[in-house]
Design a protein around this motif. Structure first.
Motif, short mmCIF file in Angstrom:
data_model
loop_
_atom_site.label_atom_id
_atom_site.label_comp_id
_atom_site.label_asym_id
_atom_site.label_seq_id
_atom_site.Cartn_x
_atom_site.Cartn_y
_atom_site.Cartn_z
N VAL A 16 -0.42 2.65 14.71
CA VAL A 16 1.00 2.51 14.40
C VAL A 16 1.26 1.05 14.09
CG1 VAL A 16 3.35 2.75 15.25
CG2 VAL A 16 1.61 4.41 15.94
N CYS A 17 2.06 0.78 13.07
CA CYS A 17 2.34 -0.61 12.72
C CYS A 17 3.69 -0.71 12.01
CB CYS A 17 1.23 -1.19 11.85
SG CYS A 17 0.98 -0.30 10.30
N PHE A 18 4.18 -1.93 11.90
CA PHE A 18 5.35 -2.24 11.10
C PHE A 18 4.89 -2.64 9.70
CE2 PHE A 18 7.50 -3.47 15.30
CZ PHE A 18 8.05 -2.21 15.43
N PRO A 19 5.76 -2.57 8.70
CA PRO A 19 5.34 -2.86 7.32
C PRO A 19 4.72 -4.24 7.13
CG PRO A 19 7.47 -1.77 7.32
CD PRO A 19 7.16 -2.07 8.75
N GLY A 20 5.19 -5.23 7.87
CA GLY A 20 4.68 -6.59 7.69
C GLY A 20 3.44 -6.91 8.49
N ASP A 21 2.94 -5.97 9.28
CA ASP A 21 1.75 -6.24 10.09
C ASP A 21 0.52 -6.42 9.20
OD1 ASP A 21 3.28 -6.02 12.33
OD2 ASP A 21 2.58 -4.02 12.90
N SER A 22 -0.37 -7.29 9.64
CA SER A 22 -1.61 -7.54 8.90
C SER A 22 -2.62 -6.44 9.16
CB SER A 22 -2.21 -8.89 9.30
OG SER A 22 -1.35 -9.95 8.93
N ILE A 23 -3.31 -6.02 8.10
CA ILE A 23 -4.39 -5.05 8.20
C ILE A 23 -5.70 -5.77 7.90
CG2 ILE A 23 -5.40 -2.96 7.22
CD1 ILE A 23 -2.92 -2.41 8.84
N ASP A 24 -6.60 -5.74 8.84
CA ASP A 24 -7.93 -6.34 8.67
C ASP A 24 -8.96 -5.29 9.07
OD1 ASP A 24 -10.05 -7.98 8.25
OD2 ASP A 24 -9.69 -9.30 9.96
N GLY A 25 -9.24 -4.38 8.13
CA GLY A 25 -10.09 -3.24 8.44
C GLY A 25 -11.52 -3.43 7.97
N MET A 26 -12.39 -2.58 8.48
CA MET A 26 -13.81 -2.63 8.12
C MET A 26 -14.35 -1.21 8.04
SD MET A 26 -17.04 -4.22 10.23
CE MET A 26 -16.53 -5.91 9.96
N LEU A 27 -15.02 -0.89 6.93
CA LEU A 27 -15.77 0.36 6.82
C LEU A 27 -17.18 0.08 7.31
CD1 LEU A 27 -16.22 3.28 5.88
CD2 LEU A 27 -16.73 2.37 3.60
N GLU A 28 -17.60 0.86 8.29
CA GLU A 28 -18.91 0.65 8.91
C GLU A 28 -19.70 1.95 8.85
OE1 GLU A 28 -20.66 -0.91 13.22
OE2 GLU A 28 -18.57 -1.25 12.67
N ILE A 29 -20.96 1.87 8.40
CA ILE A 29 -21.82 3.04 8.26
C ILE A 29 -23.10 2.79 9.04
CG2 ILE A 29 -22.96 4.62 6.66
CD1 ILE A 29 -21.09 3.60 4.48
N ASN A 30 -23.40 3.69 9.97
CA ASN A 30 -24.60 3.58 10.80
C ASN A 30 -25.26 4.94 10.89
OD1 ASN A 30 -24.47 0.73 11.92
ND2 ASN A 30 -22.45 1.49 12.50
N GLY A 31 -26.48 4.95 11.42
CA GLY A 31 -27.16 6.22 11.64
C GLY A 31 -28.65 6.09 11.50
#
Length: 732
Positions: free
Chosen positions: A415-430
């Motif tokens: 959950v976030c407000f519109p002005g919140d920063s998004i710092d995401g990462m796609l991670e693939i393991n296996g």
């Protein structure tokens, strides 16, 4: 001409002469093996028997008119001694030759053909009408466990993992009599309750082209395959004395490999039947259509006027599949065995499944969901000679190991407000297979309709970042492929009011997921989405829902009868008062506990309420949830009610539990900000208790309310509910 010029010219011719002499020596040394014994034949096939147990070998050759003449072909061993053989049949594409060869490890045998001599109109042969009197091979193994498999995957697993092979026998056909050795196995069965896995195999002659139907009659389950294609499945529940018939298959006239897999704990009794294009009823397979057991013998085709002959072998590596994926990958290493007498480095071209090509000399190819596959090798030398070789590979009993791969996004707030920063990462393991070929399709859709996407080959483990403001994003998609097969995929959706795309939310870890498995990020406007001031204007029902947990929830539950007596108006039924507890963190171990509040808000909308009362903060205070995170949870709970129902919302500001006035204040302030910005009422227990003395409301623990505190809170709650409902009631 000077003496020096004469010496140079002489040296040049000496050099050319040496090259010619070396080439002649190479030709003399690199003669074919075995030697070409009969010049009247233009072609030959060189082979070794499949096994020492069966002296008969069936060879599938390209059709040549010499096979239609008596004397147009000859079979010998590597020393030139004649062997009995028979041309079983020919069609437009192939000739099928049965050769009776003496067994010997590593020995070579030859079928010569392409002669223009012989009599027209007579089928070629070796002078003897040979036939395999026991064309059906039976392998019997001890089955692990005691159950009868009802799926092919289970049958294949048992066959691959079964114990020692107890018998290999050759029979004149598929019979319903007790075969040799059965009495001994029956005794073992009675003594130890054992099961037996049986594989029966023959090469089947189909003289006509058209539709065939195959049938089996046996006890327990059976699976029938024709050239790796399942044509009959017999279930364990079917009657023993009845035929089980499969679907019709279209076949060209030719010879096909028939495999029958059977599991039983009883006496071995199995019959095979068919319906040919000329018949309408099931009939047992006649002996003359069963040629021999095993498979076609691989052979190297050679021409007398060519110095280049293509051939290859292969080594199967461990097949594998990925968890929750039905595709089986079977890597195979191919080894070129090219006979060449002039050019030591000819050009090669391989053709695999799905018209995939390779120009490597010894390539490794990964087959997907293969039963039987044909592989073609074409070669060309520097002299312009060309040749090709095609072979069939059987994957019927390839039992795959199961590997694991997972792709997920990290660093996304639920959950976030519109002005919140998004710092995401796609991670693939296996688990990483030996053939490490991965392709990633990754795309981001922005709220202004821009789109960024890319496809690339990657190695595992793999990470990639994406960042921006929450308001910038709309959707993130990715697909992970292995050899062009989708192994894993994912999706992140940034959801805005009115949240109508969400019908059900689940929680895994620190994220929300919808019914399709997509990750959900809920964006709540800082100022809310707007509320009506009175339920009287909304024509809502008379249901009030209290949603919460902790000591406040226990007070309301204990004194629920008081709330059930509240009447919205005189002479009308009491308000329907319902309670929803936040899901227990212990009952949902896969979920990040604080998010369970949001799912409770969705449950409240299903009650068609006129008023929803929230009481949160106690669990967050006890587990030290970050107050800013708690505020966003409270905001989305409020906005979900406004977006998905006609109900009013009222918050209860948490009191200063345990005398922790300073530590509870951030949670109380968060509720007050939410209520102020959204212009909704809040019962400020925190300020009231601090003003009147918190010690007057709690027992000695400072956590649980005393009788005075319970009565006081009940009176306040009843009064505030009446204000919102515009009626009368008794809160004593």
């Amino acid at each position: 001409m000077t003496l020096f010029d004469s010496m140079k010219k002489t040296r040049k011719w000496l050099f050319v002469g040496c090259i010619v002499f070396a080439s002649i020596c190479t030709l003399m040394a690199a003669e074919p093996k075995p030697k070409w014994a009969y010049d009247e034949f233009s072609m030959r096939a060189v082979f070794s028997p499949l096994s020492q147990e069966n002296p008969f070998s069936l060879i599938k050759l390209p059709y040549h008119e010499s096979f239609a003449r008596s004397g147009g072909a000859k079979a010998t061993d590597e020393n030139g001694n004649n062997l009995p053989f028979r041309v079983v049949m020919t069609n437009n594409d192939n000739a099928f030759i049965l050769v009776q060869a003496s067994n010997g490890v590593g020995r070579l045998f030859v079928v010569y053909y392409g002669s223009t001599s012989g009599r027209e109109g007579e089928m070629g042969g070796g002078g003897d009408s040979i036939a395999d009197s026991n064309p059906v091979r039976v392998d019997i193994l001890e089955a692990p466990g005691f159950g009868i498999p009802e799926t092919w995957e289970r049958m294949r697993y048992l066959y691959v993992k079964s114990g020692r092979q107890t018998d290999t026998e050759f029979l004149p056909g598929f019979v319903d009599d007790i075969i040799a050795g059965e009495q001994q196995r029956s005794r073992k069965k009675r003594e130890g309750g054992r099961r037996w896995l049986v594989r029966m195999n023959t090469l089947l002659l189909c003289k006509q082209s058209g539709k065939y139907e195959f049938a089996v009659k046996c006890r327990n389950s059976a699976f029938v395959f024709l050239d790796g294609r399942k044509v009959v499945f017999r279930n364990i529940s079917e009657k023993d004395d009845a035929w089980t018939k499969g679907e019709a298959v279209e076949l060209q006239n030719g010879i096909y490999r028939l495999d029958v897999f059977h599991c039983t704990g009883q006496e071995l009794s199995l019959k095979m039947g068919w319906v040919t294009p000329a018949e309408k009823e099931i009939a047992p397979l006649p002996p003359e259509v069963m040629i021999t057991s095993g498979d076609f013998t691989d052979c190297r085709l050679e021409k007398i006027d060519r110095s280049l002959h293509a051939d290859f072998s292969w080594q199967m590596q461990t097949p594998y599949r990925f968890l929750d994926n039905d595709v089986t990958f079977a890597p195979v290493k191919f080894i070129g065995k090219i006979e060449t007498w002039l050019d030591m480095s000819p050009k090669v071209k391989w053709r695999f499944q799905g018209n995939v090509f390779s120009d490597e000399y010894d390539p490794v190819h990964v087959f997907t969901n293969a039963a039987t596959e044909r592989v073609l090798l074409k070669v060309r030398d520097s002299m312009g000679f060309e040749d090709e070789c095609e072979k069939r590979i059987d994957f019927l009993l390839s039992e795959p190991e199961v590997l694991y791969v997972d792709s997920s996004v990290r660093g996304l707030p639920p959950v976030c407000f519109p002005g919140d920063s998004i710092d995401g990462m796609l991670e693939i393991n296996g688990d990483i297979p030996k053939i490490n070929l991965w392709e990633l399709d990754f795309s981001i859709q922005y709220s202004d309709k821009r789109e960024m996407s890319h496809e690339q080959e990657i190695s595992l483990p793999y990470k990639t970042n994406f960042c921006g403001r929450a308001a910038d994003f709309r959707e993130i998609n990715w697909q992970l492929k292995h050899h062009k097969v989708i192994i894993d995929r994912g999706k992140v959706v940034f959801v805005r009011p009115p949240y109508d795309s969400i019908s059900r939310l689940s929680i895994r870890g620190e994220g929300f997921f919808d019914e399709n498995g997509s990750r959900i990020v809920m964006i709540s406007p800082v100022e809310g989405i707007g509320y009506n001031s009175s339920i009287q204007q909304k024509n809502a029902g008379n249901t009030v829902v209290f949603v919460g947990s902790g000591p406040l929830f226990e007070i309301i539950k204990e004194r629920k009868d008081v709330f059930l007596n509240i009447s919205s108006k005189n002479n009308e039924p009491p308000i329907d008062f319902k309670m929803i507890r936040f899901d227990s963190w212990q009952e949902c171990p896969e979920a990040y506990g604080p998010l369970l509040k949001v799912t409770a808000a969705i449950k409240a909308t299903h009650e068609n309420p006129c008023l929803v009362v929230f009481a949160a903060g106690y669990d967050d205070f006890m587990t030290q949830t970050i107050p800013a995170e708690f505020e966003r949870h409270a905001a989305i709970m409020t906005d979900m009610i406004a977006a998905r129902s006609t109900a009013d919302v009222m918050w209860v500001v948490p009191p200063p539990y345990g005398g922790q006035r300073g530590k509870m204040m951030p949670y109380a302030e968060a509720i007050c900000r939410i209520a102020y910005k959204r212009k909704i009422p809040a019962i400020d227990l925190y300020s009231m208790m601090c003003a009147e003395g918190a010690e007057n409301f709690f027992d000695v623990t400072g956590v649980y309310f005393n009788q005075y505190g319970k009565k006081r809170i009940t009176e306040i709650m009843v009064r505030e509910i009446l204000k919102r409902c515009g009626g009368n009631g008794n809160g004593k």
